[in-house]
Scaffold this motif. Structure first.
Motif, PDB file in Angstrom:
ATOM      1  N   GLY A 130      10.307 -67.680  -0.015  1.00 23.09           N
ATOM      2  CA  GLY A 130       9.292 -66.673   0.246  1.00 23.09           C
ATOM      3  C   GLY A 130       9.396 -65.542  -0.753  1.00 23.09           C
ATOM      4  N   ALA A 131       8.553 -64.538  -0.578  1.00 23.96           N
ATOM      5  CA  ALA A 131       8.510 -63.369  -1.450  1.00 23.96           C
ATOM      6  C   ALA A 131       9.036 -62.157  -0.686  1.00 23.96           C
ATOM      7  CB  ALA A 131       7.088 -63.124  -1.918  1.00 23.96           C
ATOM      8  N   SER A 149       7.846 -62.680  -6.452  1.00 23.87           N
ATOM      9  CA  SER A 149       7.587 -64.105  -6.697  1.00 23.87           C
ATOM     10  C   SER A 149       8.331 -64.927  -5.650  1.00 23.87           C
ATOM     11  CB  SER A 149       8.029 -64.502  -8.099  1.00 23.87           C
ATOM     12  OG  SER A 149       9.431 -64.372  -8.224  1.00 23.87           O
ATOM     13  N   LYS A 150       7.823 -66.120  -5.372  1.00 25.65           N
ATOM     14  CA  LYS A 150       8.440 -66.973  -4.358  1.00 25.65           C
ATOM     15  C   LYS A 150       9.821 -67.422  -4.853  1.00 25.65           C
ATOM     16  CE  LYS A 150       6.728 -70.122  -1.017  1.00 25.65           C
ATOM     17  NZ  LYS A 150       5.608 -70.896  -0.590  1.00 25.65           N
ATOM     18  N   HIS A 151      10.847 -67.223  -4.015  1.00 23.14           N
ATOM     19  CA  HIS A 151      12.203 -67.585  -4.387  1.00 23.14           C
ATOM     20  C   HIS A 151      13.008 -68.003  -3.149  1.00 23.14           C
ATOM     21  CE1 HIS A 151      12.306 -63.301  -3.325  1.00 23.14           C
ATOM     22  NE2 HIS A 151      13.559 -63.502  -2.948  1.00 23.14           N
ATOM     23  N   LEU A 210      17.682 -72.707   6.331  1.00 21.13           N
ATOM     24  CA  LEU A 210      17.166 -72.617   7.692  1.00 21.13           C
ATOM     25  C   LEU A 210      18.353 -72.730   8.651  1.00 21.13           C
ATOM     26  CD1 LEU A 210      14.548 -72.425   9.324  1.00 21.13           C
ATOM     27  CD2 LEU A 210      14.532 -74.913   9.441  1.00 21.13           C
ATOM     28  N   GLY A 211      18.401 -71.863   9.623  1.00 26.61           N
ATOM     29  CA  GLY A 211      19.534 -71.796  10.533  1.00 26.61           C
ATOM     30  C   GLY A 211      20.390 -70.585  10.203  1.00 26.61           C
ATOM     31  N   GLU A 212      20.525 -70.305   8.918  1.00 27.47           N
ATOM     32  CA  GLU A 212      21.216 -69.101   8.483  1.00 27.47           C
ATOM     33  C   GLU A 212      20.208 -67.964   8.312  1.00 27.47           C
ATOM     34  OE1 GLU A 212      23.289 -70.168   4.908  1.00 27.47           O
ATOM     35  OE2 GLU A 212      24.437 -71.731   5.915  1.00 27.47           O
ATOM     36  N   VAL A 213      18.963 -68.322   8.017  1.00 30.73           N
ATOM     37  CA  VAL A 213      17.858 -67.369   7.854  1.00 30.73           C
ATOM     38  C   VAL A 213      16.739 -67.815   8.783  1.00 30.73           C
ATOM     39  CG1 VAL A 213      16.135 -66.531   6.218  1.00 30.73           C
ATOM     40  CG2 VAL A 213      18.459 -66.918   5.446  1.00 30.73           C
ATOM     41  N   ASP A 214      16.176 -66.889   9.541  1.00 29.99           N
ATOM     42  CA  ASP A 214      15.073 -67.210  10.448  1.00 29.99           C
ATOM     43  C   ASP A 214      13.761 -66.756   9.814  1.00 29.99           C
ATOM     44  OD1 ASP A 214      13.279 -67.638  12.462  1.00 29.99           O
ATOM     45  OD2 ASP A 214      14.357 -66.473  13.957  1.00 29.99           O
ATOM     46  N   PRO A 215      12.917 -67.699   9.370  1.00 32.56           N
ATOM     47  CA  PRO A 215      11.674 -67.308   8.706  1.00 32.56           C
ATOM     48  C   PRO A 215      10.737 -66.511   9.617  1.00 32.56           C
ATOM     49  CG  PRO A 215      11.758 -69.694   9.019  1.00 32.56           C
ATOM     50  CD  PRO A 215      13.073 -69.148   9.431  1.00 32.56           C
TER      51      PRO A 215
END
Length: 75
Positions: free
Chosen positions: A37-38, A44-46, A51-56
Motif C-alpha cells: 500500500g501507500a 508509491s505502493k510498497h 499479513l498477520g503481522e500487519v492488519d490492512p
C-alpha cells in the motif's frame, strides 16, 4: 515389414515424455500473503508487512495507509 507402434515419431514422443517424468521438478518457494500500500512517507505502493503481522483493515481505518492489496510473495 509392418511398422510397430513404438517406432518413429510415436516412440520419440514417448521417450521425451519419460525423460520429462524422470526429471524432478524444483521445489516451489514458500509463499506468504504480503500487504502492499501507500503511506504519507512513501506515496508509491510498497511492501508494508506480512499479513498477520500487519492488519490492512486497521491501517486503512486509521488513515495510515491506503490503496492496500494483499498478494502472495515468496519468503
Amino acid at each position: 515389414m509392418p511398422r510397430g507402434y513404438m517406432e518413429g515419431p510415436a516412440s520419440e514422443e514417448r521417450e521425451a515424455e519419460l525423460d520429462r517424468l524422470e526429471r524432478a521438478e524444483p521445489p516451489r518457494p514458500e509463499e506468504r500473503p504480503a500487504v502492499y500500500g501507500a503511506t504519507a512517507a512513501d506515496p508509491s505502493k510498497h511492501f508494508l508487512g506480512w499479513l498477520g503481522e500487519v492488519d490492512p483493515d486497521e491501517l486503512f481505518a486509521s488513515g495510515e495507509a491506503w490503496g492496500l492489496s494483499v498478494v502472495r510473495r515468496a519468503v
